[in-house]
Write a protein that holds these residues in place. Structure first.
Motif, PDB file in Angstrom:
ATOM      1  N   TYR A  16       0.820  -1.212   0.000  1.00  0.00           N
ATOM      2  CA  TYR A  16       0.000   0.000   0.000  1.00  0.00           C
ATOM      3  C   TYR A  16       0.857   1.267   0.000  1.00  0.00           C
ATOM      4  O   TYR A  16       0.498   2.257  -0.623  1.00  0.00           O
ATOM      5  CB  TYR A  16      -0.943   0.011   1.206  1.00  0.00           C
ATOM      6  CG  TYR A  16      -1.897  -1.153   1.207  1.00  0.00           C
ATOM      7  CD1 TYR A  16      -2.798  -1.348   0.158  1.00  0.00           C
ATOM      8  CD2 TYR A  16      -1.895  -2.074   2.238  1.00  0.00           C
ATOM      9  CE1 TYR A  16      -3.663  -2.422   0.143  1.00  0.00           C
ATOM     10  CE2 TYR A  16      -2.766  -3.157   2.230  1.00  0.00           C
ATOM     11  CZ  TYR A  16      -3.640  -3.327   1.185  1.00  0.00           C
ATOM     12  OH  TYR A  16      -4.499  -4.392   1.169  1.00  0.00           O
ATOM     13  N   ASN A 130      -8.039   1.679  -6.259  1.00  0.00           N
ATOM     14  CA  ASN A 130      -8.184   0.277  -5.879  1.00  0.00           C
ATOM     15  C   ASN A 130      -6.831  -0.433  -5.748  1.00  0.00           C
ATOM     16  O   ASN A 130      -6.595  -1.465  -6.369  1.00  0.00           O
ATOM     17  CB  ASN A 130      -9.086  -0.429  -6.902  1.00  0.00           C
ATOM     18  CG  ASN A 130      -9.550  -1.769  -6.439  1.00  0.00           C
ATOM     19  OD1 ASN A 130      -9.666  -2.026  -5.246  1.00  0.00           O
ATOM     20  ND2 ASN A 130      -9.823  -2.654  -7.387  1.00  0.00           N
ATOM     21  N   THR A 131      -5.952   0.109  -4.935  1.00  0.00           N
ATOM     22  CA  THR A 131      -4.612  -0.448  -4.744  1.00  0.00           C
ATOM     23  C   THR A 131      -4.681  -1.893  -4.264  1.00  0.00           C
ATOM     24  O   THR A 131      -5.371  -2.204  -3.300  1.00  0.00           O
ATOM     25  CB  THR A 131      -3.830   0.399  -3.713  1.00  0.00           C
ATOM     26  OG1 THR A 131      -3.790   1.747  -4.174  1.00  0.00           O
ATOM     27  CG2 THR A 131      -2.423  -0.126  -3.519  1.00  0.00           C
ATOM     28  N   GLY A 133      -6.227  -4.353  -5.237  1.00  0.00           N
ATOM     29  CA  GLY A 133      -7.577  -4.921  -5.202  1.00  0.00           C
ATOM     30  C   GLY A 133      -8.339  -4.632  -3.925  1.00  0.00           C
ATOM     31  O   GLY A 133      -9.358  -5.273  -3.644  1.00  0.00           O
ATOM     32  N   TYR A 135     -10.447  -2.450  -2.978  1.00  0.00           N
ATOM     33  CA  TYR A 135     -11.868  -2.119  -3.086  1.00  0.00           C
ATOM     34  C   TYR A 135     -12.644  -3.028  -4.040  1.00  0.00           C
ATOM     35  O   TYR A 135     -13.743  -2.688  -4.471  1.00  0.00           O
ATOM     36  CB  TYR A 135     -12.042  -0.648  -3.493  1.00  0.00           C
ATOM     37  CG  TYR A 135     -11.731   0.309  -2.359  1.00  0.00           C
ATOM     38  CD1 TYR A 135     -12.487   0.292  -1.190  1.00  0.00           C
ATOM     39  CD2 TYR A 135     -10.693   1.225  -2.447  1.00  0.00           C
ATOM     40  CE1 TYR A 135     -12.223   1.163  -0.139  1.00  0.00           C
ATOM     41  CE2 TYR A 135     -10.421   2.105  -1.406  1.00  0.00           C
ATOM     42  CZ  TYR A 135     -11.193   2.061  -0.260  1.00  0.00           C
ATOM     43  OH  TYR A 135     -10.931   2.929   0.782  1.00  0.00           O
ATOM     44  N   ASP A 136     -12.121  -4.211  -4.342  1.00  0.00           N
ATOM     45  CA  ASP A 136     -12.834  -5.137  -5.226  1.00  0.00           C
ATOM     46  C   ASP A 136     -14.226  -5.481  -4.680  1.00  0.00           C
ATOM     47  O   ASP A 136     -15.207  -5.496  -5.431  1.00  0.00           O
ATOM     48  CB  ASP A 136     -12.039  -6.428  -5.436  1.00  0.00           C
ATOM     49  CG  ASP A 136     -10.848  -6.257  -6.367  1.00  0.00           C
ATOM     50  OD1 ASP A 136     -10.735  -5.192  -7.024  1.00  0.00           O
ATOM     51  OD2 ASP A 136     -10.016  -7.190  -6.427  1.00  0.00           O
ATOM     52  N   GLY A 137     -14.316  -5.761  -3.411  1.00  0.00           N
ATOM     53  CA  GLY A 137     -15.612  -6.103  -2.808  1.00  0.00           C
ATOM     54  C   GLY A 137     -16.587  -4.947  -2.852  1.00  0.00           C
ATOM     55  O   GLY A 137     -17.780  -5.128  -3.130  1.00  0.00           O
ATOM     56  N   ARG A 139     -16.536  -2.526  -5.041  1.00  0.00           N
ATOM     57  CA  ARG A 139     -16.939  -2.365  -6.443  1.00  0.00           C
ATOM     58  C   ARG A 139     -18.079  -3.331  -6.772  1.00  0.00           C
ATOM     59  O   ARG A 139     -19.054  -2.959  -7.413  1.00  0.00           O
ATOM     60  CB  ARG A 139     -15.765  -2.602  -7.390  1.00  0.00           C
ATOM     61  CG  ARG A 139     -16.190  -2.423  -8.836  1.00  0.00           C
ATOM     62  CD  ARG A 139     -15.158  -2.748  -9.890  1.00  0.00           C
ATOM     63  NE  ARG A 139     -13.814  -2.930  -9.439  1.00  0.00           N
ATOM     64  CZ  ARG A 139     -12.748  -2.495 -10.091  1.00  0.00           C
ATOM     65  NH1 ARG A 139     -12.884  -1.827 -11.210  1.00  0.00           N
ATOM     66  NH2 ARG A 139     -11.550  -2.738  -9.647  1.00  0.00           N
ATOM     67  N   GLU A 140     -17.950  -4.574  -6.328  1.00  0.00           N
ATOM     68  CA  GLU A 140     -19.020  -5.556  -6.558  1.00  0.00           C
ATOM     69  C   GLU A 140     -20.337  -5.089  -5.950  1.00  0.00           C
ATOM     70  O   GLU A 140     -21.395  -5.220  -6.563  1.00  0.00           O
ATOM     71  CB  GLU A 140     -18.634  -6.923  -5.975  1.00  0.00           C
ATOM     72  CG  GLU A 140     -17.707  -7.726  -6.846  1.00  0.00           C
ATOM     73  CD  GLU A 140     -18.304  -8.014  -8.205  1.00  0.00           C
ATOM     74  OE1 GLU A 140     -19.462  -8.480  -8.306  1.00  0.00           O
ATOM     75  OE2 GLU A 140     -17.599  -7.757  -9.202  1.00  0.00           O
ATOM     76  N   GLN A 141     -20.274  -4.545  -4.735  1.00  0.00           N
ATOM     77  CA  GLN A 141     -21.482  -4.062  -4.069  1.00  0.00           C
ATOM     78  C   GLN A 141     -22.101  -2.898  -4.851  1.00  0.00           C
ATOM     79  O   GLN A 141     -23.311  -2.840  -5.043  1.00  0.00           O
ATOM     80  CB  GLN A 141     -21.182  -3.631  -2.634  1.00  0.00           C
ATOM     81  CG  GLN A 141     -22.420  -3.274  -1.836  1.00  0.00           C
ATOM     82  CD  GLN A 141     -23.382  -4.437  -1.708  1.00  0.00           C
ATOM     83  OE1 GLN A 141     -22.998  -5.536  -1.319  1.00  0.00           O
ATOM     84  NE2 GLN A 141     -24.647  -4.212  -2.039  1.00  0.00           N
ATOM     85  N   PHE A 161     -13.355   3.871 -10.722  1.00  0.00           N
ATOM     86  CA  PHE A 161     -12.407   2.966 -10.076  1.00  0.00           C
ATOM     87  C   PHE A 161     -11.114   2.974 -10.874  1.00  0.00           C
ATOM     88  O   PHE A 161     -11.123   2.681 -12.070  1.00  0.00           O
ATOM     89  CB  PHE A 161     -12.957   1.539 -10.014  1.00  0.00           C
ATOM     90  CG  PHE A 161     -13.944   1.322  -8.911  1.00  0.00           C
ATOM     91  CD1 PHE A 161     -13.545   0.801  -7.689  1.00  0.00           C
ATOM     92  CD2 PHE A 161     -15.279   1.653  -9.078  1.00  0.00           C
ATOM     93  CE1 PHE A 161     -14.453   0.612  -6.668  1.00  0.00           C
ATOM     94  CE2 PHE A 161     -16.200   1.465  -8.060  1.00  0.00           C
ATOM     95  CZ  PHE A 161     -15.787   0.938  -6.848  1.00  0.00           C
ATOM     96  N   GLU A 163      -7.078   1.557 -11.014  1.00  0.00           N
ATOM     97  CA  GLU A 163      -6.226   0.493 -10.490  1.00  0.00           C
ATOM     98  C   GLU A 163      -4.874   1.010 -10.025  1.00  0.00           C
ATOM     99  O   GLU A 163      -4.175   0.332  -9.286  1.00  0.00           O
ATOM    100  CB  GLU A 163      -6.047  -0.611 -11.539  1.00  0.00           C
ATOM    101  CG  GLU A 163      -7.356  -1.293 -11.929  1.00  0.00           C
ATOM    102  CD  GLU A 163      -8.139  -1.859 -10.749  1.00  0.00           C
ATOM    103  OE1 GLU A 163      -7.547  -2.550  -9.893  1.00  0.00           O
ATOM    104  OE2 GLU A 163      -9.362  -1.600 -10.680  1.00  0.00           O
TER     105      GLU A 163
END
Length: 179
Positions: A16, A130-131, A133, A135-137, A139-141, A161, A163
């Motif tokens: 990070y 979204n470092t 990944g 915030y992958d979850g 983003r899905e929400q 978003f 990357e």
């Protein structure tokens, strides 16, 4: 451009901190001003150090109960009475918002900024960086909220978003004039 960055004040792993340093350097070299929570600890310090070292300005908005952690070398430091005033000041002093990795405080800031945008109370570009990944979850929400009709405007108008820092800054520089 005055770019508000919401992020963690925790000391974090290199997965990070390295991308955060890279993003900070891009901001500073681009002549941008970092508008941030003002703390001189953790990831907040990493980004402030990087922006300042690369020639950018620092505008901090601390809060009374964190005054002791405020960065002494900022170009400008405001001390808000409470967290609500802090968030309002951060938004008022910025042209765009980037949400980096963080905990509940960062998530609170992110959802408030997006809620205000959803209701048309600001039209500033908002980027979720979204470092690794992180915030992958989320983003899905958001995609589910969009698909199932919970958002009154398309997700693409609400948040972008990115990357990496280069993608985040490119998006902001493209959209900054379109507000």
């Amino acid at each position: 451009m005055n770019i508000c960055v919401f992020l963690s004040a925790a000391d974090l792993d290199e997965r990070y901190t390295t991308p955060a340093r890279e993003f900070a350097e891009l901001l500073g070299k681009g002549g941008h001003t970092l508008v941030w929570g003002g703390s001189d600890v953790g990831l907040m310090k990493v980004v402030a150090d990087g922006v300042q070292a690369a020639g950018g300005r620092l505008v901090g908005v601390s809060v009374e109960f964190l005054r002791g952690k405020a960065r002494a070398g900022a170009d400008e430091m405001i001390v808000a009475a409470d967290l609500a005033e802090r968030k309002a000041q951060l938004l008022a002093r910025s042209d765009a918002v980037v949400i980096m990795v963080g905990g509940t405080g960062t998530l609170d800031e992110a959802t408030e900024i997006l809620e205000l945008k959803k209701h048309g109370l600001h039209a500033k570009p908002v980027v979720l960086l979204n470092t690794a990944g992180f915030y992958d979850g989320l983003r899905e929400q958001f995609l589910r909220m969009d698909a199932e009709g919970f958002l009154p405007l398309p997700l693409t108008e609400l948040v972008f978003f990115a990357e990496d820092g280069a993608g985040a800054l490119a998006y902001l520089e493209e959209t900054a004039g379109i507000r």
